[in-house]
Design an enzyme around this catalytic site. Structure first.
Site, mmCIF file in Angstrom:
data_model
loop_
_atom_site.group_PDB
_atom_site.id
_atom_site.type_symbol
_atom_site.label_atom_id
_atom_site.label_comp_id
_atom_site.label_asym_id
_atom_site.label_seq_id
_atom_site.Cartn_x
_atom_site.Cartn_y
_atom_site.Cartn_z
ATOM 1 N N CYS A 159 68.479 -23.588 103.992
ATOM 2 C CA CYS A 159 68.044 -22.692 102.909
ATOM 3 C C CYS A 159 68.894 -22.853 101.644
ATOM 4 O O CYS A 159 68.592 -22.222 100.621
ATOM 5 C CB CYS A 159 68.063 -21.246 103.376
ATOM 6 S SG CYS A 159 66.763 -20.902 104.568
ATOM 7 N N HIS B 295 69.151 -16.364 97.442
ATOM 8 C CA HIS B 295 68.205 -16.809 98.467
ATOM 9 C C HIS B 295 67.558 -15.581 99.117
ATOM 10 O O HIS B 295 68.205 -14.557 99.316
ATOM 11 C CB HIS B 295 68.931 -17.651 99.517
ATOM 12 C CG HIS B 295 68.048 -18.034 100.656
ATOM 13 N ND1 HIS B 295 66.832 -18.655 100.457
ATOM 14 C CD2 HIS B 295 68.168 -17.858 102.005
ATOM 15 C CE1 HIS B 295 66.257 -18.857 101.627
ATOM 16 N NE2 HIS B 295 67.040 -18.379 102.579
ATOM 17 N N ASN C 257 60.690 -15.566 103.390
ATOM 18 C CA ASN C 257 61.687 -16.627 103.211
ATOM 19 C C ASN C 257 60.963 -17.974 103.173
ATOM 20 O O ASN C 257 60.502 -18.467 104.202
ATOM 21 C CB ASN C 257 62.689 -16.580 104.363
ATOM 22 C CG ASN C 257 63.781 -17.631 104.231
ATOM 23 O OD1 ASN C 257 63.723 -18.498 103.352
ATOM 24 N ND2 ASN C 257 64.766 -17.574 105.113
HETATM 25 O O1 UT7 Z 1 67.449 -18.287 105.646
HETATM 26 C C1 UT7 Z 1 68.125 -18.869 106.720
HETATM 27 C C2 UT7 Z 1 69.159 -17.962 107.214
HETATM 28 N N1 UT7 Z 1 68.563 -16.931 108.034
HETATM 29 C C3 UT7 Z 1 68.912 -15.661 107.847
HETATM 30 O O2 UT7 Z 1 69.646 -15.339 106.958
HETATM 31 C C4 UT7 Z 1 68.409 -14.641 108.861
HETATM 32 C C5 UT7 Z 1 69.522 -13.713 109.269
HETATM 33 N N2 UT7 Z 1 69.157 -12.762 110.297
HETATM 34 C C6 UT7 Z 1 68.330 -11.710 110.055
HETATM 35 O O3 UT7 Z 1 67.822 -11.560 108.966
HETATM 36 C C7 UT7 Z 1 68.146 -10.678 111.137
HETATM 37 O O4 UT7 Z 1 69.110 -10.877 112.145
HETATM 38 C C8 UT7 Z 1 66.740 -10.675 111.771
HETATM 39 C C9 UT7 Z 1 65.720 -10.218 110.753
HETATM 40 C C10 UT7 Z 1 66.388 -12.071 112.272
HETATM 41 C C11 UT7 Z 1 66.685 -9.721 112.966
HETATM 42 O O5 UT7 Z 1 67.083 -8.417 112.547
HETATM 43 P P1 UT7 Z 1 68.222 -7.614 113.316
HETATM 44 O O6 UT7 Z 1 68.340 -6.323 112.669
HETATM 45 O O7 UT7 Z 1 69.440 -8.484 113.369
HETATM 46 O O8 UT7 Z 1 67.594 -7.418 114.720
HETATM 47 P P2 UT7 Z 1 68.154 -7.892 116.152
HETATM 48 O O9 UT7 Z 1 67.955 -9.343 116.351
HETATM 49 O O10 UT7 Z 1 69.535 -7.334 116.363
HETATM 50 O O11 UT7 Z 1 67.188 -7.097 117.117
HETATM 51 C C12 UT7 Z 1 67.238 -5.655 117.219
HETATM 52 C C13 UT7 Z 1 66.087 -5.199 118.074
HETATM 53 C C14 UT7 Z 1 65.975 -5.943 119.395
HETATM 54 O O12 UT7 Z 1 65.517 -5.052 120.371
HETATM 55 P P3 UT7 Z 1 66.544 -4.383 121.407
HETATM 56 O O13 UT7 Z 1 67.220 -5.523 122.121
HETATM 57 O O14 UT7 Z 1 67.493 -3.574 120.579
HETATM 58 O O15 UT7 Z 1 65.654 -3.570 122.284
HETATM 59 C C15 UT7 Z 1 64.898 -6.957 119.132
HETATM 60 O O16 UT7 Z 1 64.212 -7.333 120.305
HETATM 61 O O17 UT7 Z 1 64.862 -5.433 117.374
HETATM 62 C C16 UT7 Z 1 63.990 -6.174 118.222
HETATM 63 N N3 UT7 Z 1 63.155 -6.999 117.374
HETATM 64 C C17 UT7 Z 1 61.999 -6.575 116.859
HETATM 65 N N4 UT7 Z 1 61.346 -5.394 116.979
HETATM 66 C C18 UT7 Z 1 60.188 -5.271 116.318
HETATM 67 C C19 UT7 Z 1 63.378 -8.274 116.934
HETATM 68 N N5 UT7 Z 1 62.371 -8.670 116.156
HETATM 69 C C20 UT7 Z 1 61.502 -7.638 116.093
HETATM 70 C C21 UT7 Z 1 60.278 -7.440 115.433
HETATM 71 N N6 UT7 Z 1 59.665 -6.237 115.575
HETATM 72 N N7 UT7 Z 1 59.698 -8.386 114.667
#
Ligand code: UT7
Length: 334
Positions: free
Chosen positions: A116, A256, A286
């Site tokens: 990115c 970004h 993104n």
């Molecule tokens: O551009 C390249 C670089 N990439 C980035 O900068 C991305 C960086 N990361 C992020 O933006 C975030 O980590 C994400 C958007 C990918 C995920 O958000 P998060 O707040 O870090 O969520 P998480 O992975 O900690 O997941 C929290 C909960 C989980 O459920 P449990 O285990 O707490 O029950 C996930 O299973 O949210 C759940 N979850 C979702 N729930 C509803 C993950 N994706 C989803 C979803 N809808 N789409």
């Protein structure tokens, strides 16, 4: 002889017509508009539909608009660089294909992959070809068809990405304006958290790799999120300190667009007024290499000659960095 500086003298862009909404994603995976808006800040993204269409088809549209807007003939271009993580093919370079489709015959061209941060690293490279004095017109394209590597059954990845392309023209000037400074970094150890497992030389594509969905994006969201917040915020503040820039002297942050929370954290650390932060993640998601030029394209009319811009990115690699750039023309006169 006066010093040659590199300026961006025009912008073109293209996004596909198809709008993939959060509500449509919620029909594919267990998610909701509310979760995606709260955790990422995306409402919709564009998707390139159509058999046989790839990254170059969006890139060429951005380039054609750029050439038209800047009154530039295709055969005047010396060099075209395409930054992408979703090339049309492993080889030849998508840049070559864009040149062919756009009728650019006198240029050499190549691709650059920095996740990115591709467009940011590309700005560094393009500007050096200008300041060397050897080339007069360099096109930098950032384009990605992210939908080609997204698993739409994986809710942790599918809401994030969209397709799009942007292109800018770099030209020389002897005015004290344009590209001023850069701070660019990589940490290859970060690759474990964000990569594509198969399709390269380590694991060529096979029936097994396809069945295991290893041709899609693999991302561990949390470690990437933490590294992105730290990487983008630290580097942006470091650039401010190095050039004695304050929140008042900066006109625009061009960040970004990976997650609204990462952008907000960066702006907060810079103590920057919210109205100075370019944000369009809500409608495009993104788009990887296209985020920065899509922002410039949308904000062009508001940009004024002499505006101080800080570009800041973080991406797969890990790659991250910031560029300090002084805008070179009044956008409302275009
Ligand atoms: O551009 C390249 C670089 N990439 C980035 O900068 C991305 C960086 N990361 C992020 O933006 C975030 O980590 C994400 C958007 C990918 C995920 O958000 P998060 O707040 O870090 O969520 P998480 O992975 O900690 O997941 C929290 C909960 C989980 O459920 P449990 O285990 O707490 O029950 C996930 O299973 O949210 C759940 N979850 C979702 N729930 C509803 C993950 N994706 C989803 C979803 N809808 N789409």
């Amino acid at each position: 002889m006066s010093k040659i500086n590199a300026i961006i003298s025009g912008i073109g862009a293209y996004v596909p017509d198809y709008i993939l909404t959060n509500n449509e994603i919620a029909t594919m995976v267990d998610t909701s508009d509310e979760w995606i808006m709260t955790r990422i800040g995306i409402k919709e993204r564009r998707i390139l539909k159509g058999e046989g269409l790839g990254t170059s088809d969006m890139g060429v549209k951005a380039v054609e608009q750029l050439l038209k807007k800047t009154n530039t003939k295709a055969d005047e271009i010396d060099l075209l660089i395409c930054t992408t993580v979703t090339p049309d093919m492993q080889f030849p370079a998508t840049a070559n294909i864009i040149c062919d489709k756009a009728g650019i015959k006198n240029a050499f061209s190549f691709d650059l992959n920095a996740g990115c941060s591709g467009f940011l690293f590309g700005m560094s490279v393009a500007s050096k070809f200008i300041t060397s004095g050897q080339y007069k017109k360099v096109v930098l394209v950032g384009a990605d068809k992210m939908s080609s590597i997204v698993d739409y059954t994986d809710r942790s990845v599918s809401p994030i990405f969209g397709d799009g392309a942007g292109a800018v023209l770099f030209e020389p000037t002897t005015e004290d304006i344009g590209f001023i400074d850069e701070m660019l970094h990589v940490d290859g150890a970060g690759r474990t958290h964000l990569h594509q497992k198969a399709g390269g030389s380590v694991k060529p594509a096979s029936h097994e790799s396809i069945d295991a969905k290893e041709h899609f994006i693999y991302q561990e969201g949390q470690p990437v999120f933490k590294a992105a917040v730290k990487g983008m915020a630290d580097i942006s503040v470091d650039m401010m300190k190095k050039h004695n820039l304050t929140n008042d002297s900066i006109n625009w942050l061009v960040p970004h667009q990976a997650n609204l929370r990462i952008i907000s954290a960066t702006a907060k650390r810079m103590n920057l007024q919210p109205e100075k932060v370019m944000i369009n993640i809500e409608k495009f998601g993104n788009t990887t290499d296209a985020t920065l030029p899509l922002l410039l394209w949308e904000w062009e009319k508001q940009l004024k000659k002499g505006d101080n811009l800080i570009f800041s990115t973080f991406g797969a690699g890990f790659t991250w960095g910031a560029i300090y750039y002084k805008w070179a023309y009044d956008g409302d006169k275009i």
